[in-house]
Design a protein around this motif. Structure first.
Motif, PDB file in Angstrom:
ATOM      1  N   GLU A 104      34.544 -25.824  15.687  1.00 37.96           N
ATOM      2  CA  GLU A 104      35.206 -24.575  15.321  1.00 37.96           C
ATOM      3  C   GLU A 104      36.047 -24.772  14.064  1.00 37.96           C
ATOM      4  O   GLU A 104      36.132 -23.883  13.208  1.00 37.96           O
ATOM      5  N   ALA A 105      36.657 -25.962  13.922  1.00 35.79           N
ATOM      6  CA  ALA A 105      37.464 -26.236  12.723  1.00 35.79           C
ATOM      7  C   ALA A 105      36.576 -26.199  11.478  1.00 35.79           C
ATOM      8  O   ALA A 105      36.959 -25.627  10.447  1.00 35.79           O
ATOM      9  N   GLN A 106      35.399 -26.792  11.562  1.00 35.59           N
ATOM     10  CA  GLN A 106      34.494 -26.767  10.404  1.00 35.59           C
ATOM     11  C   GLN A 106      34.091 -25.347  10.052  1.00 35.59           C
ATOM     12  O   GLN A 106      34.052 -24.964   8.878  1.00 35.59           O
ATOM     13  N   GLU A 107      33.769 -24.560  11.071  1.00 30.00           N
ATOM     14  CA  GLU A 107      33.402 -23.158  10.835  1.00 30.00           C
ATOM     15  C   GLU A 107      34.542 -22.413  10.150  1.00 30.00           C
ATOM     16  O   GLU A 107      34.335 -21.617   9.230  1.00 30.00           O
ATOM     17  N   THR A 108      35.750 -22.694  10.604  1.00 30.87           N
ATOM     18  CA  THR A 108      36.927 -22.037  10.049  1.00 30.87           C
ATOM     19  C   THR A 108      37.138 -22.422   8.595  1.00 30.87           C
ATOM     20  O   THR A 108      37.352 -21.567   7.734  1.00 30.87           O
ATOM     21  N   PHE A 109      37.077 -23.733   8.309  1.00 32.63           N
ATOM     22  CA  PHE A 109      37.315 -24.177   6.925  1.00 32.63           C
ATOM     23  C   PHE A 109      36.220 -23.672   5.992  1.00 32.63           C
ATOM     24  O   PHE A 109      36.493 -23.370   4.827  1.00 32.63           O
ATOM     25  N   SER A 110      35.006 -23.550   6.486  1.00 31.10           N
ATOM     26  CA  SER A 110      33.967 -22.906   5.665  1.00 31.10           C
ATOM     27  C   SER A 110      34.376 -21.476   5.354  1.00 31.10           C
ATOM     28  O   SER A 110      34.196 -20.995   4.235  1.00 31.10           O
ATOM     29  N   GLY A 111      34.943 -20.818   6.344  1.00 32.47           N
ATOM     30  CA  GLY A 111      35.417 -19.447   6.149  1.00 32.47           C
ATOM     31  C   GLY A 111      36.499 -19.372   5.083  1.00 32.47           C
ATOM     32  O   GLY A 111      36.523 -18.452   4.264  1.00 32.47           O
ATOM     33  N   VAL A 112      37.383 -20.359   5.074  1.00 34.06           N
ATOM     34  CA  VAL A 112      38.449 -20.415   4.067  1.00 34.06           C
ATOM     35  C   VAL A 112      37.830 -20.534   2.674  1.00 34.06           C
ATOM     36  O   VAL A 112      38.200 -19.807   1.742  1.00 34.06           O
TER      37      VAL A 112
END
Ligand SMILES: [Zn+2]
Length: 439
Positions: free
Chosen positions: A112-120
């Protein structure tokens, strides 16, 4: 005001990253005057020469001719060689996660952290490309979009204003599902938050999604091009089930956006009262007439078929995905042209996330090629998009009282909309994120 300070610090960072000279300090003048060589008035559908836009704080205070007096103390930003436009709006993005590929289980391989940072990363790319607002239309992992929206709003992350749907409302094994896992592998619940197989289940999931912080509802009414196994032409919900979503959303004062490729699925969704049809690839004349009659918005991603085709071939994507893409790309463009001619309400949406973020303006010249005037295409990505989002009171045009979301490109933008791929100046809420200021 901590929120203001963090916004300014991020603006300074964004300015540095963009190679610009955003001068940000503790004594930020309250008033900014932008000299605009050309100003695109999307409400009247005209371009006015030599105007000045006055900005106080995060809002537009006035628009006046260059000959009128600029109040003393105003910081002047000289864009007299530029075309100045309202910040662009993309009504169909997927900011969360990596670019979609043929690896259908990719979201399961990332935390989920990776998905989030991609979103950033994607949010910043979108803003710096001149898109100051997006209506994001979904993430496989529920509610990551809600978190990104809130992080942008509180100044933690640099990105566009967002409206988000929280999770996909989809039938099991349907267009909004992660498919491709072995039959005995259980997909975690957070990827299946919106799965609903009856009208009652639809109501329950819509409630849970809106209670979870979503702004509107995204329902998958038919199969999809990139979801393996599903058929774009096949309806996945009945009209009654879609109506359940519409009615439940209305209880919350909001609306439903329907992913729909097939002609029948489109008509069911329109009759059920959805606010927008997404894709609409196989729309027929009856569907177009129905949308016109009901005032349903059409959000057709008519560029990305070319991208999927070229990258898909290069990376040897599965034949069925490439075939579905081929079958929907040109029919979608033909349907789009007919819808424009019929006077259907069109809002700009690109499906960025299927192709790299930051290229969102790529579709504008395609819309001109397929029946719109350059001004109509520009309106679809500004004032019309704002109307679809029910945000016309705050974004979508350069008008007093609205947020100072302003972009600029060198020369005459409407003479060649490809110029919007190279936005030289981006302001959101009165803060410069990209561009050189003068003096
Ligand atoms: Zn999409």
């Amino acid at each position: 005001m901590p929120r203001r300070r963090s916004g300014l610090a991020l603006a300074m960072l964004a300015g540095l990253l963009a190679g610009g000279a955003a001068r940000v300090g503790a004594q930020e003048p309250a008033l900014i005057a932008i000299r605009a060589g050309r100003l695109v008035d999307v409400e009247r559908g005209e371009v006015r020469r030599d105007q000045v836009v006055l900005i106080r704080g995060d809002r537009i205070a006035a628009v006046q001719p260059a000959s009128a007096k600029i109040p003393s103390g105003a910081r002047i930003i000289d864009l007299s060689r530029f075309t100045v436009l309202p910040g662009l709006i993309d009504c169909h993005t997927h900011l969360i996660g990596d670019i979609q590929s043929a690896d259908v289980l990719l979201p399961l391989e990332r935390s989920e952290a990776q998905e989030t940072f991609s979103g950033v990363r994607n949010a910043r790319a979108t803003l710096l490309a001149g898109f100051t607002t997006v209506r994001d239309v979904g993430t496989y992992r529920a509610f990551v979009d809600v978190a990104l929206r809130d992080a942008i709003d509180d100044g933690t992350v640099v990105g566009p204003r967002m409206r988000v749907p929280g999770a996909y409302v989809t039938v099991s094994t349907g267009a909004g599902e992660l498919v491709g896992a072995a039959p005995d592998v259980t997909i975690p619940f957070s990827y299946r938050f919106g799965v609903a197989n009856s009208a009652d289940e639809v109501r329950a999931r819509v409630r849970a999604i809106l209670n979870g912080g979503a702004d509107f509802v995204k329902i998958l009414a038919t199969g999809a091009v990139l979801t393996r196994g599903t058929k774009p032409g096949v309806s996945e919900y009945t009209e009654e089930q879609i109506r359940a979503a519409v009615e439940q959303a209305a209880e919350y004062g909001t609306y439903v956006a329907a992913h729909a490729h097939g002609a029948e699925g489109i008509k069911r969704a329109v009759r059920a009262g959805v606010r927008s049809i997404e894709h609409g690839s196989l729309i027929d004349d009856e569907g177009i007439a129905l949308m016109k009659e009901r005032g349903t918005w059409f959000v057709a991603d008519i560029y990305n078929g070319d991208y999927t085709d070229s990258v898909g071939r290069l990376q040897q994507w599965p034949a069925d995905i490439l075939r579905k893409n081929e079958e929907t790309t040109e029919t979608q463009r033909a349907g789009f042209r007919k819808a424009v001619a019929a006077g259907v309400r069109i809002a700009y949406g690109t499906d960025s996330g299927v192709y790299p973020h930051g290229m969102n303006a790529m579709q504008l010249p395609y819309m001109v090629k397929h029946g719109m005037t350059p001004m109509q295409a520009t309106q679809s990505a500004t004032i019309s998009a704002a109307q679809l989002m029910q945000w016309e009171d705050r974004v979508g045009s350069i008008a007093p009282g609205k947020y100072a979301d302003i972009i600029a490109v060198e020369g005459d933008a409407l003479a060649d909309l490809r110029s919007l791929m190279k936005v030289g100046f981006v302001m959101k809420g009165g803060v410069v994120y990209k561009g050189r200021e003068s003096p």
